[in-house]
Design a protein around this motif. Structure first.
Motif, PDB file in Angstrom:
ATOM      1  N   TRP A  68       0.422  -0.599   0.082  1.00 24.19           N
ATOM      2  CA  TRP A  68      -0.053   0.044   0.148  1.00 24.19           C
ATOM      3  C   TRP A  68       0.491   1.119  -0.036  1.00 24.19           C
ATOM      4  N   LEU A  69       1.897   1.367   0.733  1.00 22.99           N
ATOM      5  CA  LEU A  69       2.994   2.992   0.678  1.00 22.99           C
ATOM      6  C   LEU A  69       3.274   2.646  -0.361  1.00 22.99           C
ATOM      7  N   GLU A  70       3.815   1.722  -1.776  1.00 27.44           N
ATOM      8  CA  GLU A  70       4.471   1.472  -2.447  1.00 27.44           C
ATOM      9  C   GLU A  70       3.223   1.918  -3.454  1.00 27.44           C
ATOM     10  N   GLY A  71       2.308   1.989  -3.262  1.00 25.42           N
ATOM     11  CA  GLY A  71       0.598   2.046  -4.394  1.00 25.42           C
ATOM     12  C   GLY A  71      -0.235   1.317  -4.554  1.00 25.42           C
ATOM     13  N   GLU A  72       0.059   0.463  -4.535  1.00 23.58           N
ATOM     14  CA  GLU A  72      -1.361  -0.823  -5.468  1.00 23.58           C
ATOM     15  C   GLU A  72      -2.136  -0.726  -3.558  1.00 23.58           C
ATOM     16  N   TRP A  73      -3.788  -0.255  -3.899  1.00 23.22           N
ATOM     17  CA  TRP A  73      -4.263  -0.369  -2.570  1.00 23.22           C
ATOM     18  C   TRP A  73      -5.442  -1.897  -2.713  1.00 23.22           C
ATOM     19  N   ILE A  74      -4.538  -2.639  -3.060  1.00 17.76           N
ATOM     20  CA  ILE A  74      -5.694  -4.089  -2.973  1.00 17.76           C
ATOM     21  C   ILE A  74      -4.932  -4.684  -1.465  1.00 17.76           C
ATOM     22  N   ASP A  75      -6.170  -5.655  -0.960  1.00 18.14           N
ATOM     23  CA  ASP A  75      -5.578  -6.125   0.162  1.00 18.14           C
ATOM     24  C   ASP A  75      -5.249  -7.488   0.065  1.00 18.14           C
ATOM     25  N   PRO A  76      -4.194  -7.900   0.421  1.00 21.24           N
ATOM     26  CA  PRO A  76      -2.431  -8.924   0.816  1.00 21.24           C
ATOM     27  C   PRO A  76      -3.472 -10.636   0.762  1.00 21.24           C
ATOM     28  N   GLU A  77      -5.363 -10.412   1.519  1.00 25.36           N
ATOM     29  CA  GLU A  77      -5.072 -11.359   1.813  1.00 25.36           C
ATOM     30  C   GLU A  77      -6.295 -12.125   0.946  1.00 25.36           C
ATOM     31  N   ASP A  78      -6.762 -10.686   0.505  1.00 26.61           N
ATOM     32  CA  ASP A  78      -8.486 -12.040  -0.210  1.00 26.61           C
ATOM     33  C   ASP A  78      -8.293 -10.784  -1.543  1.00 26.61           C
ATOM     34  N   GLY A  79      -7.338  -9.765  -2.235  1.00 24.63           N
ATOM     35  CA  GLY A  79      -7.461  -9.433  -2.994  1.00 24.63           C
ATOM     36  C   GLY A  79      -8.622  -8.622  -3.726  1.00 24.63           C
ATOM     37  N   PHE A  80      -9.385  -8.098  -2.690  1.00 29.63           N
ATOM     38  CA  PHE A  80     -10.318  -6.667  -2.918  1.00 29.63           C
ATOM     39  C   PHE A  80      -9.396  -5.667  -3.413  1.00 29.63           C
ATOM     40  N   ASP A  81     -10.136  -4.504  -3.767  1.00 27.38           N
ATOM     41  CA  ASP A  81      -9.606  -4.231  -4.947  1.00 27.38           C
ATOM     42  C   ASP A  81      -9.921  -2.575  -4.259  1.00 27.38           C
ATOM     43  N   TYR A  82      -9.760  -2.499  -3.267  1.00 25.69           N
ATOM     44  CA  TYR A  82     -10.202  -0.753  -2.564  1.00 25.69           C
ATOM     45  C   TYR A  82     -10.053   0.087  -3.953  1.00 25.69           C
ATOM     46  N   SER A  83      -9.174   0.438  -4.964  1.00 25.26           N
ATOM     47  CA  SER A  83      -8.726   1.674  -5.752  1.00 25.26           C
ATOM     48  C   SER A  83     -10.129   1.024  -6.472  1.00 25.26           C
ATOM     49  N   ALA A  84     -10.602   0.337  -6.916  1.00 29.78           N
ATOM     50  CA  ALA A  84     -11.369  -0.232  -7.654  1.00 29.78           C
ATOM     51  C   ALA A  84     -12.992   0.749  -7.346  1.00 29.78           C
ATOM     52  N   LYS A  85     -13.147   0.807  -5.451  1.00 29.89           N
ATOM     53  CA  LYS A  85     -14.034   1.237  -5.429  1.00 29.89           C
ATOM     54  C   LYS A  85     -14.345   3.167  -4.721  1.00 29.89           C
ATOM     55  N   LEU A  86     -12.716   3.262  -5.249  1.00 30.83           N
ATOM     56  CA  LEU A  86     -13.759   5.114  -5.288  1.00 30.83           C
ATOM     57  C   LEU A  86     -14.258   6.119  -6.110  1.00 30.83           C
ATOM     58  N   PRO A  87     -14.488   5.858  -7.784  1.00 30.42           N
ATOM     59  CA  PRO A  87     -15.504   6.208  -8.051  1.00 30.42           C
ATOM     60  C   PRO A  87     -16.149   6.303  -7.690  1.00 30.42           C
ATOM     61  N   SER A  88     -17.334   5.120  -6.974  1.00 27.17           N
ATOM     62  CA  SER A  88     -18.549   5.166  -6.981  1.00 27.17           C
ATOM     63  C   SER A  88     -19.199   5.389  -5.077  1.00 27.17           C
ATOM     64  N   ALA A  89     -17.939   5.365  -4.907  1.00 27.45           N
ATOM     65  CA  ALA A  89     -18.515   5.828  -3.044  1.00 27.45           C
ATOM     66  C   ALA A  89     -18.706   7.258  -2.008  1.00 27.45           C
ATOM     67  N   GLN A  90     -19.518   6.770  -1.862  1.00 32.78           N
ATOM     68  CA  GLN A  90     -20.348   8.769  -1.368  1.00 32.78           C
ATOM     69  C   GLN A  90     -19.627   8.912   0.319  1.00 32.78           C
ATOM     70  N   LEU A  91     -18.506   9.113   0.195  1.00 31.99           N
ATOM     71  CA  LEU A  91     -18.067   9.517   1.839  1.00 31.99           C
ATOM     72  C   LEU A  91     -18.117  10.842   2.323  1.00 31.99           C
ATOM     73  N   PRO A  92     -17.992  10.885   3.684  1.00 29.42           N
ATOM     74  CA  PRO A  92     -18.333  11.518   4.735  1.00 29.42           C
ATOM     75  C   PRO A  92     -17.813  13.264   4.588  1.00 29.42           C
ATOM     76  N   PRO A  93     -17.678  14.101   5.367  1.00 33.19           N
ATOM     77  CA  PRO A  93     -17.765  14.718   4.643  1.00 33.19           C
ATOM     78  C   PRO A  93     -15.802  14.575   5.528  1.00 33.19           C
ATOM     79  N   ALA A  94     -15.278  15.605   5.054  1.00 36.18           N
ATOM     80  CA  ALA A  94     -13.412  15.446   5.761  1.00 36.18           C
ATOM     81  C   ALA A  94     -13.050  16.233   6.758  1.00 36.18           C
ATOM     82  N   TRP A  95     -12.059  16.702   6.957  1.00 41.63           N
ATOM     83  CA  TRP A  95     -10.564  17.487   7.261  1.00 41.63           C
ATOM     84  C   TRP A  95      -9.954  16.929   7.853  1.00 41.63           C
ATOM     85  N   PHE A  96      -8.607  16.416   6.731  1.00 37.39           N
ATOM     86  CA  PHE A  96      -7.583  16.303   7.099  1.00 37.39           C
ATOM     87  C   PHE A  96      -6.241  16.843   7.580  1.00 37.39           C
ATOM     88  N   PHE A  97      -5.554  17.009   8.631  1.00 37.33           N
ATOM     89  CA  PHE A  97      -4.596  17.539   9.022  1.00 37.33           C
ATOM     90  C   PHE A  97      -3.751  17.124   8.613  1.00 37.33           C
TER      91      PHE A  97
END
Length: 303
Positions: A205-234
């Motif tokens: 994950w630190l190097e780039g890919e956002w795929i689960d190392p145990e079951d292969g779930f692709d987190y990046s693939a879910k980004l386009p359809s995600a409805q994430l809440p209001p956020a604040w990053f410090f």
């Protein structure tokens, strides 16, 4: 401010227990949206509170909120402690731990249908991954605030070479094979030890890919359809590697929040200090500085 009380809650988990520190107003009426706070790597929940009532979790409780601070498996007061043969993974935190604690908080607060999520460092990556894996949770999270959270390390500097390339990725492997875990406490590099799986699963994950190392779930693939809440990053200006501002901003941009903001904690931006990775949560001046800004944000409904 409101008087607060603290208690430790222990939830059965596998062959041990998960520790949750509940910090709440003494006379809570459960009318405000509760909080779930999650620490990062080589850390535990105490980054958010002290028994004497200091820290962000205590500060939010004094404003009337119920706050639940989680110790990930093996960290803090969660049992069994990380040791040879005790090897919790980051996958189980995403897949099992965070969703179960979310359900526990909502059950304990029947008037609430959402929970504010707040994280430090790698805890924010695990929380984001949880929301992407379980889209139904996106409707149950009122806001998402992080301190020093980066998914990828793209910055190139001396700190990267020493901390990430030398210690985290090279020296840690033979050391963990010898000890059975990463002895952060003994090395004086963190608040808590880390398991072999938790350390090694961060590498891709630190190097780039956002795929689960145990079951292969692709987190990046879910980004386009995600409805994430209001956020604040410090991000802290004096945080060269663990939450380098450019890497935190890249993570913020990657998640494509419809409502969100990124803030650099620096004197140049009107803050009292150029905060670092830990001091953005632990410095005595944080209470009257960005904690105050954050509390005002919650009061107006997170935008």
């Amino acid at each position: 401010m409101t008087e607060i009380q603290q208690e430790s809650i222990f939830l059965p988990y596998k062959d041990g227990k998960l520790h949750i520190r509940k910090i709440a107003p003494s006379n809570s009426k459960k009318q405000l949206t509760p909080f779930l706070m999650l620490h990062g790597s080589i850390s535990n929940g105490k980054v958010f509170y002290t028994k004497s009532g200091k820290g962000l979790a205590c500060s939010m409780a004094k404003e009337g909120y119920e706050v639940y601070v989680l110790d990930m498996p093996g960290r803090g007061l969660s049992t069994p402690k990380i040791a040879r043969g005790v090897n919790p993974s980051q996958t189980e935190v995403v897949r099992d731990v965070i969703p179960s604690v979310q359900a526990f908080i909502l059950e304990a607060n029947p008037l609430a249908d959402k929970v504010h999520w707040l994280a430090h460092s790698w805890g924010g990556v695990l929380m984001a991954a949880t929301m992407l894996r379980y889209s139904e949770l996106q409707d149950q999270v009122a806001s998402f605030v992080t301190f020093g959270t980066k998914r990828r390390v793209q910055v190139k500097n001396l700190h990267r070479t020493l901390v990430l390339e030398l210690i985290w990725k090279r020296l840690s492997i033979p050391l963990m094979k010898l000890k059975g875990y990463f002895p952060a406490i003994g090395l004086g590099v963190g608040m808590d030890n880390e398991s072999y799986l938790s350390v090694t699963q961060t590498f891709p994950w630190l190097e780039g890919e956002w795929i689960d190392p145990e079951d292969g779930f692709d987190y990046s693939a879910k980004l386009p359809s995600a409805q994430l809440p209001p956020a604040w990053f410090f991000a802290g200006k004096n945080d060269p590697i663990l939450g380098n501002p450019s890497d935190v901003k890249s993570t913020f941009d990657e998640l494509k929040f419809k409502q969100g903001k990124f803030v650099l904690l620096s004197k140049q931006n009107g803050h009292k200090h150029d905060y670092d990775h830990a001091s953005m949560l632990t410095h005595a001046d944080a209470e009257g500085d960005h904690f105050s800004e954050l509390k005002s944000w919650y009061k107006v409904g997170c935008f």
